[in-house]
Design a protein around this motif. Structure first.
Motif, PDB file in Angstrom:
ATOM      1  N   SER A 179      87.176  26.094  49.499  1.00  0.00           N
ATOM      2  CA  SER A 179      88.211  26.508  48.537  1.00  0.00           C
ATOM      3  C   SER A 179      88.670  25.276  47.976  1.00  0.00           C
ATOM      4  O   SER A 179      89.269  25.188  46.595  1.00  0.00           O
ATOM      5  CB  SER A 179      89.251  27.582  49.445  1.00  0.00           C
ATOM      6  OG  SER A 179      88.717  28.711  49.548  1.00  0.00           O
ATOM      7  N   ALA A 180      89.022  24.213  48.711  1.00  0.00           N
ATOM      8  CA  ALA A 180      89.813  23.166  48.313  1.00  0.00           C
ATOM      9  C   ALA A 180      89.371  22.322  47.285  1.00  0.00           C
ATOM     10  O   ALA A 180      90.089  22.005  46.352  1.00  0.00           O
ATOM     11  CB  ALA A 180      90.018  22.144  49.674  1.00  0.00           C
ATOM     12  N   PRO A 181      87.999  21.951  47.079  1.00  0.00           N
ATOM     13  CA  PRO A 181      87.588  21.149  46.031  1.00  0.00           C
ATOM     14  C   PRO A 181      87.807  21.939  44.542  1.00  0.00           C
ATOM     15  O   PRO A 181      88.164  21.335  43.746  1.00  0.00           O
ATOM     16  CB  PRO A 181      86.063  20.857  46.436  1.00  0.00           C
ATOM     17  CG  PRO A 181      85.947  21.193  47.862  1.00  0.00           C
ATOM     18  CD  PRO A 181      87.146  22.016  48.198  1.00  0.00           C
ATOM     19  N   PRO A 182      87.484  23.212  44.441  1.00  0.00           N
ATOM     20  CA  PRO A 182      87.633  23.756  43.243  1.00  0.00           C
ATOM     21  C   PRO A 182      89.155  23.779  42.848  1.00  0.00           C
ATOM     22  O   PRO A 182      89.227  23.601  41.574  1.00  0.00           O
ATOM     23  CB  PRO A 182      86.878  25.142  43.335  1.00  0.00           C
ATOM     24  CG  PRO A 182      86.766  25.484  44.603  1.00  0.00           C
ATOM     25  CD  PRO A 182      86.666  23.933  45.105  1.00  0.00           C
ATOM     26  N   LEU A 183      89.962  23.989  43.645  1.00  0.00           N
ATOM     27  CA  LEU A 183      91.242  24.175  43.262  1.00  0.00           C
ATOM     28  C   LEU A 183      92.190  22.952  43.018  1.00  0.00           C
ATOM     29  O   LEU A 183      92.643  22.854  42.058  1.00  0.00           O
ATOM     30  CB  LEU A 183      92.172  24.672  44.578  1.00  0.00           C
ATOM     31  CG  LEU A 183      92.128  26.247  44.905  1.00  0.00           C
ATOM     32  CD1 LEU A 183      92.502  26.552  46.360  1.00  0.00           C
ATOM     33  CD2 LEU A 183      92.698  27.000  43.842  1.00  0.00           C
ATOM     34  N   LEU A 184      91.484  21.830  43.736  1.00  0.00           N
ATOM     35  CA  LEU A 184      91.783  20.486  43.315  1.00  0.00           C
ATOM     36  C   LEU A 184      91.386  20.067  41.911  1.00  0.00           C
ATOM     37  O   LEU A 184      92.263  19.431  41.164  1.00  0.00           O
ATOM     38  CB  LEU A 184      91.546  19.504  44.279  1.00  0.00           C
ATOM     39  CG  LEU A 184      92.048  19.505  45.866  1.00  0.00           C
ATOM     40  CD1 LEU A 184      91.531  18.662  46.610  1.00  0.00           C
ATOM     41  CD2 LEU A 184      93.681  19.329  45.710  1.00  0.00           C
ATOM     42  N   LEU A 185      90.064  20.455  41.557  1.00  0.00           N
ATOM     43  CA  LEU A 185      89.678  20.175  40.279  1.00  0.00           C
ATOM     44  C   LEU A 185      90.439  20.940  38.977  1.00  0.00           C
ATOM     45  O   LEU A 185      90.486  20.309  38.074  1.00  0.00           O
ATOM     46  CB  LEU A 185      88.144  20.250  40.242  1.00  0.00           C
ATOM     47  CG  LEU A 185      87.277  19.728  41.219  1.00  0.00           C
ATOM     48  CD1 LEU A 185      85.921  19.895  41.059  1.00  0.00           C
ATOM     49  CD2 LEU A 185      87.389  18.157  40.525  1.00  0.00           C
ATOM     50  N   LEU A 186      90.574  22.299  39.565  1.00  0.00           N
ATOM     51  CA  LEU A 186      91.231  23.044  38.578  1.00  0.00           C
ATOM     52  C   LEU A 186      92.702  22.484  38.282  1.00  0.00           C
ATOM     53  O   LEU A 186      93.322  22.631  37.221  1.00  0.00           O
ATOM     54  CB  LEU A 186      91.305  24.352  38.960  1.00  0.00           C
ATOM     55  CG  LEU A 186      90.247  25.394  38.809  1.00  0.00           C
ATOM     56  CD1 LEU A 186      90.484  26.938  39.475  1.00  0.00           C
ATOM     57  CD2 LEU A 186      90.008  25.516  37.302  1.00  0.00           C
ATOM     58  N   LEU A 188      93.599  19.361  38.643  1.00  0.00           N
ATOM     59  CA  LEU A 188      93.488  18.043  37.559  1.00  0.00           C
ATOM     60  C   LEU A 188      93.511  18.684  36.299  1.00  0.00           C
ATOM     61  O   LEU A 188      93.845  17.748  35.279  1.00  0.00           O
ATOM     62  CB  LEU A 188      92.378  17.178  38.159  1.00  0.00           C
ATOM     63  CG  LEU A 188      92.137  15.911  37.450  1.00  0.00           C
ATOM     64  CD1 LEU A 188      93.403  15.192  37.789  1.00  0.00           C
ATOM     65  CD2 LEU A 188      90.880  15.310  38.084  1.00  0.00           C
ATOM     66  N   ALA A 189      92.538  19.575  35.968  1.00  0.00           N
ATOM     67  CA  ALA A 189      92.125  20.052  34.591  1.00  0.00           C
ATOM     68  C   ALA A 189      93.431  20.701  34.247  1.00  0.00           C
ATOM     69  O   ALA A 189      93.380  20.466  32.851  1.00  0.00           O
ATOM     70  CB  ALA A 189      90.851  20.889  34.614  1.00  0.00           C
ATOM     71  N   VAL A 190      94.150  21.574  34.573  1.00  0.00           N
ATOM     72  CA  VAL A 190      95.109  22.312  34.027  1.00  0.00           C
ATOM     73  C   VAL A 190      96.528  21.679  34.264  1.00  0.00           C
ATOM     74  O   VAL A 190      97.139  21.773  33.086  1.00  0.00           O
ATOM     75  CB  VAL A 190      95.050  23.734  34.664  1.00  0.00           C
ATOM     76  CG1 VAL A 190      96.177  24.568  34.266  1.00  0.00           C
ATOM     77  CG2 VAL A 190      93.630  24.572  34.686  1.00  0.00           C
ATOM     78  N   GLU A 191      96.823  21.318  35.390  1.00  0.00           N
ATOM     79  CA  GLU A 191      97.943  20.682  35.631  1.00  0.00           C
ATOM     80  C   GLU A 191      98.181  19.385  35.426  1.00  0.00           C
ATOM     81  O   GLU A 191      99.211  18.690  35.232  1.00  0.00           O
ATOM     82  CB  GLU A 191      98.349  21.030  37.258  1.00  0.00           C
ATOM     83  CG  GLU A 191      98.527  22.439  37.509  1.00  0.00           C
ATOM     84  CD  GLU A 191      98.530  22.772  38.765  1.00  0.00           C
ATOM     85  OE1 GLU A 191      98.942  24.002  39.220  1.00  0.00           O
ATOM     86  OE2 GLU A 191      98.228  21.894  39.663  1.00  0.00           O
ATOM     87  N   GLY A 192      96.992  18.473  35.321  1.00  0.00           N
ATOM     88  CA  GLY A 192      96.988  17.239  34.919  1.00  0.00           C
ATOM     89  C   GLY A 192      97.338  16.229  36.192  1.00  0.00           C
ATOM     90  O   GLY A 192      97.466  16.660  37.258  1.00  0.00           O
ATOM     91  N   VAL A 193      97.407  15.066  36.100  1.00  0.00           N
ATOM     92  CA  VAL A 193      97.976  14.048  37.211  1.00  0.00           C
ATOM     93  C   VAL A 193      99.227  14.326  37.494  1.00  0.00           C
ATOM     94  O   VAL A 193     100.138  14.116  36.736  1.00  0.00           O
ATOM     95  CB  VAL A 193      97.620  12.594  36.802  1.00  0.00           C
ATOM     96  CG1 VAL A 193      98.001  11.796  37.927  1.00  0.00           C
ATOM     97  CG2 VAL A 193      96.138  12.258  36.359  1.00  0.00           C
ATOM     98  N   PRO A 194      99.326  14.847  39.019  1.00  0.00           N
ATOM     99  CA  PRO A 194     100.738  15.124  39.352  1.00  0.00           C
ATOM    100  C   PRO A 194     101.701  13.736  39.482  1.00  0.00           C
ATOM    101  O   PRO A 194     101.096  12.841  39.891  1.00  0.00           O
ATOM    102  CB  PRO A 194     100.537  15.795  40.645  1.00  0.00           C
ATOM    103  CG  PRO A 194      99.223  15.225  41.255  1.00  0.00           C
ATOM    104  CD  PRO A 194      98.506  14.810  40.037  1.00  0.00           C
ATOM    105  N   HIS A 195     103.074  14.060  39.154  1.00  0.00           N
ATOM    106  CA  HIS A 195     103.818  13.008  39.395  1.00  0.00           C
ATOM    107  C   HIS A 195     104.806  13.318  40.584  1.00  0.00           C
ATOM    108  O   HIS A 195     105.780  14.227  40.317  1.00  0.00           O
ATOM    109  CB  HIS A 195     104.743  12.833  38.170  1.00  0.00           C
ATOM    110  CG  HIS A 195     103.949  12.195  37.057  1.00  0.00           C
ATOM    111  ND1 HIS A 195     103.485  11.036  36.834  1.00  0.00           N
ATOM    112  CD2 HIS A 195     103.648  12.958  35.640  1.00  0.00           C
ATOM    113  CE1 HIS A 195     102.742  10.965  35.986  1.00  0.00           C
ATOM    114  NE2 HIS A 195     102.696  11.820  35.203  1.00  0.00           N
ATOM    115  N   LEU A 196     104.524  13.033  41.854  1.00  0.00           N
ATOM    116  CA  LEU A 196     105.228  13.689  43.017  1.00  0.00           C
ATOM    117  C   LEU A 196     106.217  12.801  43.466  1.00  0.00           C
ATOM    118  O   LEU A 196     105.911  11.556  43.408  1.00  0.00           O
ATOM    119  CB  LEU A 196     104.055  13.959  43.804  1.00  0.00           C
ATOM    120  CG  LEU A 196     102.787  15.015  43.387  1.00  0.00           C
ATOM    121  CD1 LEU A 196     101.981  15.256  44.644  1.00  0.00           C
ATOM    122  CD2 LEU A 196     103.693  16.150  43.014  1.00  0.00           C
TER     123      LEU A 196
END
Length: 298
Positions: A179-186, A188-196
């Motif tokens: 589950s982790a890889p597709p969620l992380l790719l989604l 990146l594609a939808v939410e962009g590079v996070p600023h945490l």
């Protein structure tokens, strides 16, 4: 069930119910898809190195990971970020029983009996009350996303029923890993590079959902199922929205209206009635909605 085991089952429902409040806290610090991806990454590694092979065909793990890991949790967390309260989310997710019947009929050819249809009609009435109550003042899109999460959970339940994994914890670790890889790719594609920014509140939220709720919860769940049949253990999971609503009211101040209480009683009692067998039928082999061992627990 022995008293200490009963208390363990109730405690597990409390852990999974409180999980919705913890997820609400985590969403203050992480985008929803990234949060889901990090949860499953932590749940999979390093546990993956110790649990051994999954014991079922890979297609079943992929199917449950897509339906539950990506579908259920992705939609749920996006819905919660969009405005769905944590307590109400824990209640609406119980309507997955409605979708189990639909998917089991379409995919497995199961024919629901009168008892099951009656129970699900009661649960659907509860869902309609939730829609009426929340739709009058809350974001409808968030509600629809949460219902979509329940539908994805229902599909995942049917897939897992077909897979019949011998070990729920091992199965959940492998589902988490896929589950982790597709969620992380989604993300990146939808939410962009996070600023945490670092915050202990966000870190402890991830620790809770990954290790306490996922690994610890499914460890206890599997331990109970090795000692009791599913029809004895699974009804305790209907306490999840009780703890979800009460903890959300205490921690986040989420209001609990009389209409919401009535809806909760209808959803939980309808699912319980549909998922248990009458005494005369308990000697016959029959699939049950409530005792389904599913990877979609919060």
């Amino acid at each position: 069930m022995r008293l200490r085991h009963l208390l363990l089952a109730v405690g597990l429902a409390a852990v999974w119910g409180f999980n919705f409040v913890v997820m609400e806290v985590g969403l203050r610090h992480f985008p929803p898809l990234l949060y889901a991806g990090l949860r499953f990454t932590l749940a999979a590694f390093p546990a993956l190195l110790f649990v051994g092979r999954p014991g079922v065909a890979w297609k079943w793990i992929v199917g449950v990971a897509a339906a539950v890991g990506v579908g259920q949790f992705g939609l749920l967390l996006v819905g919660m970020r969009a405005g769905m309260p944590p307590g109400l989310s824990s209640l609406v997710l119980q309507t997955q029983a409605l979708f189990v019947v639909v998917f089991a009929a379409v995919l497995l050819g199961e024919r629901p009996g009168v008892r099951r249809i009656t129970g699900l009609a009661v649960a659907f009435a509860g869902l309609a009350l939730v829609a009426y109550d929340f739709g009058s003042g809350g974001p409808v899109g968030a509600f629809v996303l949460c219902v979509g999460a329940a539908a994805a959970w229902g599909l995942g339940t049917v897939i897992q029923r077909k897979a019949a994994p011998p070990d729920s914890l091992r199965f959940m670790v492998w589902v988490s890993a896929l589950s982790a890889p597709p969620l992380l790719l989604l993300s990146l594609a939808v939410e962009g590079v996070p600023h945490l920014t670092f915050a202990w509140e966000g870190v402890w939220s991830l620790v809770y959902v990954a290790f306490v709720s996922t690994l610890g919860g499914f460890g206890v769940w599997g331990w109970l199922l090795r000692r009791y049949d599913a029809s004895t253990v699974a009804p305790y999971t209907l306490l999840i929205p009780v703890f979800g609503l009460s903890s959300a009211a205490l921690v986040t101040g989420e209001s609990i209206s009389w209409l919401k209480l009535v809806a909760g009683v209808l959803i939980v009692s309808g699912a319980l009635y549909a998922g248990t067998r009458p005494r005369a039928a308990r000697g016959r082999r029959e699939e049950s909605l409530v005792p389904a061992v599913t990877a979609g627990r919060p």
